[in-house]
Write a protein that holds these residues in place. Structure first.
Motif, PDB file in Angstrom:
ATOM      1  N   SER A  50       0.856  -1.188   0.000  1.00 47.40           N
ATOM      2  CA  SER A  50       0.000   0.000   0.000  1.00 47.40           C
ATOM      3  C   SER A  50       0.889   1.234   0.000  1.00 47.40           C
ATOM      4  N   LEU A  51       0.603   2.156  -0.923  1.00 41.00           N
ATOM      5  CA  LEU A  51       1.325   3.421  -1.013  1.00 41.00           C
ATOM      6  C   LEU A  51       0.360   4.553  -0.710  1.00 41.00           C
ATOM      7  N   SER A  52       0.739   5.413   0.218  1.00 38.33           N
ATOM      8  CA  SER A  52      -0.101   6.548   0.612  1.00 38.33           C
ATOM      9  C   SER A  52       0.688   7.843   0.473  1.00 38.33           C
ATOM     10  N   ILE A  53       0.083   8.830  -0.190  1.00 39.76           N
ATOM     11  CA  ILE A  53       0.679  10.164  -0.339  1.00 39.76           C
ATOM     12  C   ILE A  53      -0.366  11.176   0.117  1.00 39.76           C
ATOM     13  N   VAL A  54       0.022  12.041   1.056  1.00 38.54           N
ATOM     14  CA  VAL A  54      -0.925  12.987   1.643  1.00 38.54           C
ATOM     15  C   VAL A  54      -0.272  14.358   1.766  1.00 38.54           C
ATOM     16  N   ASN A  55      -1.057  15.404   1.463  1.00 35.81           N
ATOM     17  CA  ASN A  55      -0.642  16.763   1.787  1.00 35.81           C
ATOM     18  C   ASN A  55      -1.771  17.439   2.556  1.00 35.81           C
ATOM     19  N   ASP A  56      -1.421  18.037   3.680  1.00 29.97           N
ATOM     20  CA  ASP A  56      -2.385  18.666   4.582  1.00 29.97           C
ATOM     21  C   ASP A  56      -1.897  20.077   4.885  1.00 29.97           C
ATOM     22  N   ALA A  57      -2.740  21.087   4.653  1.00 29.99           N
ATOM     23  CA  ALA A  57      -2.313  22.472   4.806  1.00 29.99           C
ATOM     24  C   ALA A  57      -3.359  23.274   5.578  1.00 29.99           C
ATOM     25  N   PHE A  58      -2.866  24.261   6.351  1.00 29.63           N
ATOM     26  CA  PHE A  58      -3.755  25.179   7.058  1.00 29.63           C
ATOM     27  C   PHE A  58      -3.190  26.588   6.918  1.00 29.63           C
ATOM     28  N   LEU A  59      -4.002  27.491   6.364  1.00 30.11           N
ATOM     29  CA  LEU A  59      -3.580  28.872   6.095  1.00 30.11           C
ATOM     30  C   LEU A  59      -4.445  29.831   6.901  1.00 30.11           C
ATOM     31  N   GLN A  60      -3.789  30.671   7.694  1.00 27.44           N
ATOM     32  CA  GLN A  60      -4.481  31.716   8.461  1.00 27.44           C
ATOM     33  C   GLN A  60      -4.426  33.013   7.652  1.00 27.44           C
ATOM     34  N   HIS A  61      -5.593  33.402   7.100  1.00 26.86           N
ATOM     35  CA  HIS A  61      -5.625  34.627   6.296  1.00 26.86           C
ATOM     36  C   HIS A  61      -5.583  35.869   7.186  1.00 26.86           C
ATOM     37  N   SER A  62      -6.416  35.863   8.229  1.00 26.30           N
ATOM     38  CA  SER A  62      -6.531  36.985   9.152  1.00 26.30           C
ATOM     39  C   SER A  62      -7.124  36.461  10.447  1.00 26.30           C
ATOM     40  N   ASP A  63      -7.429  37.357  11.377  1.00 27.60           N
ATOM     41  CA  ASP A  63      -7.993  36.901  12.635  1.00 27.60           C
ATOM     42  C   ASP A  63      -9.427  36.412  12.484  1.00 27.60           C
ATOM     43  N   ARG A  64     -10.041  36.633  11.323  1.00 25.30           N
ATOM     44  CA  ARG A  64     -11.423  36.197  11.113  1.00 25.30           C
ATOM     45  C   ARG A  64     -11.596  35.233   9.939  1.00 25.30           C
ATOM     46  N   SER A  65     -10.517  34.851   9.263  1.00 23.68           N
ATOM     47  CA  SER A  65     -10.638  33.975   8.100  1.00 23.68           C
ATOM     48  C   SER A  65      -9.461  33.009   8.029  1.00 23.68           C
ATOM     49  N   SER A  66      -9.763  31.735   7.737  1.00 19.15           N
ATOM     50  CA  SER A  66      -8.720  30.713   7.597  1.00 19.15           C
ATOM     51  C   SER A  66      -9.226  29.599   6.685  1.00 19.15           C
ATOM     52  N   THR A  67      -8.267  28.839   6.125  1.00 17.32           N
ATOM     53  CA  THR A  67      -8.597  27.776   5.171  1.00 17.32           C
ATOM     54  C   THR A  67      -7.775  26.533   5.473  1.00 17.32           C
TER      55      THR A  67
END
Length: 480
Positions: free
Chosen positions: A324-341
């Protein structure tokens, strides 16, 4: 006679006024804390003008593809804290357990109970003791049953890299972690190999139990101030098994006793964690993991490598050719104090040891696909418009192929919109509790619709479009 009665009365009164001789266990210990996680709510569908209670995701992917439609679930996490004998001793000692409750038939938790065979289910995945920084040495030891795992993709509830949950022991020292798990199946209804197999001598299914030992090792390499590389290695071993009784309990002659050879597997992997100066901060994790032999697990939204995938080689009775081969990318971006992705990408390619890539016979006569390929990509944005109100927007695409290369793909694109009230006034992505109105919409390709390749489609039938409306809540409180 009167004297005798008086003596008895005096004795009775004295016994009442004397100190009680029963050792009542009235608990007054204050070295205690309680954590919790949970979610609950109601849903509605136009298909039946009532509750469907099923995810819109594809089959065998769990919460990968979005978790807005997840059913009621609760955890209570009590912990007991012990003080070392010396006043200057920095050792921290904790005993923790975790109780989880959910409904197996996916009904609302208010309308089920433990009296039903498929109703309310209570499990205890954690019961362990941990001694941290023993005597100031930097060493940490733990023993017991534990959810011992690293970072997850929160919006897909997927612990993708180093899920060592189970019962065993472990140690940590500075940037090093290692331990062992002793994994055994005692539930004869278990559905995954290689914990069961055919009784070759009689041809009768026999739930033979074989215990697996899993050893794991991790080390963090600090490449620089912003990048950390974690190396992972696992070794799985399953001892040989044999069945020396007939179904009627009679002994089998020694020369006819079926033997099942020992089996093994290994895992190697690496994860790069990077903190990038973008807007108010980007945290990115990129992980690659390869599992071989009986350590090729990772299906159904789970990533535990001991959940072996596919069919065995029925001639050699092992999983030597599995991977089994697994490839993962996980990201968290803080745009401002009221918005994030938050965003993720998952690719998994798994194969058992059966003769072909398609449906093969497994142990216990079960027929399973011997190969599968998953791909999923998803993103969630949380934007707070006011102190109390925010909007959650989820967009996911996932696809899966079971069997050979020329088999068709099943895929779904799903959009979820969730106007959300956060009564604490915290505008953070991680603020809880939250009250959400969830509206999810899914579009399936023709193959997924025809095969009803989704928990939702298995209820409503062949559809290209799916929808879900719900009022939900989610909370957590950390055990600190």
């Amino acid at each position: 006679m009167k004297v005798k009665i008086s003596v008895l009365a005096i004795f009775f009164l004295a016994s009442i006024l004397s100190t009680a001789q029963i050792a009542y266990e009235r608990i007054s210990n204050k070295s205690f804390s309680l954590g919790s996680y949970g979610r609950a709510g109601v849903d509605w569908s136009a298909e039946n003008s009532g509750s469907v209670g099923r995810r819109l995701n594809l089959n065998n992917l769990g919460s990968i593809g979005g978790r807005m439609e997840e059913q009621d679930y609760m955890e209570l996490v009590p912990a007991f804290h012990f003080k070392p004998a010396g006043e200057d001793d920095p050792t921290k000692i904790n005993v923790q357990m975790r109780l989880s409750a959910f409904s197996r038939d996916l009904t609302h938790v208010a309308y089920t109970s433990t009296a039903a065979s498929t109703g309310l289910t209570i499990v205890m995945p954690e019961l362990y003791a941990e001694a941290e920084n023993i005597g100031g040495s930097g060493w940490t030891l733990w023993v017991g049953a534990r959810l011992y795992r690293g970072k997850d993709i929160h919006i897909a509830d997927h612990f993708y890299f180093n899920d060592h949950s189970g019962q065993g022991f472990g140690a940590e020292y500075k940037k090093m972690r290692f331990g062992g798990l002793f994994i055994a199946s005692t539930d004869t209804t278990t559905s995954y190999p290689p914990y069961f197999y055919i009784n070759i001598a009689t041809g009768t299914p026999s739930a033979e139990l074989r215990q697996r030992v899993k050893g794991f090792y991790e080390y963090d390499f600090q490449l620089n101030e912003k990048n950390t590389l974690t190396a992972l290695a696992e070794l799985h071993y399953m001892s040989a098994g044999r069945d020396d009784e007939q179904d009627d309990g009679a002994s089998i002659p020694e020369e006819d006793i079926p033997t099942f050879p020992s089996d093994w597997g290994y895992v190697i992997g690496a994860r790069l964690q990077s903190n990038i100066n973008l807007q108010q901060g980007l945290n990115n994790n990129f992980a690659v993991r390869l599992g071989k032999g009986i350590a090729n697990g990772g299906d159904g939204g789970l990533s535990s490598t001991h959940l072996t995938f596919g069919a065995p080689d029925l001639e050699e009775l092992n999983f030597k050719k599995a991977y089994s081969l697994s490839i993962v990318n996980d990201a968290f971006l803080q745009h401002s104090d009221r918005s994030s992705t938050a965003a993720y990408l998952i690719y998994t390619n798994s194969k058992g040891a059966g003769a072909t890539n398609n449906v093969e016979e497994s142990y216990y006569g079960k027929r399973v696909y011997n190969k599968k390929t998953d791909f999923a990509i998803g993103v969630r944005n949380a934007h707070a418009f006011t102190k109390y109100f925010k909007l959650l927007t989820d967009l996911h695409y996932s696809q899966r192929k079971d069997g050979d290369y020329d088999n068709p793909w099943a895929n779904v694109t799903k959009l979820s919109l969730a106007p959300t009230l956060c009564p604490t006034g915290d505008k953070s992505f991680w603020a809880r509790p939250e009250f959400r109105f969830v509206a999810s919409f899914a579009y399936y390709n023709q193959y997924a619709a025809d095969e009803m390749y989704s928990p939702y489609l298995q209820v409503v039938g062949n559809r290209r479009f799916g929808h879900y409306f719900g009022i939900k809540m989610e909370w957590w409180i950390l055990n600190e």
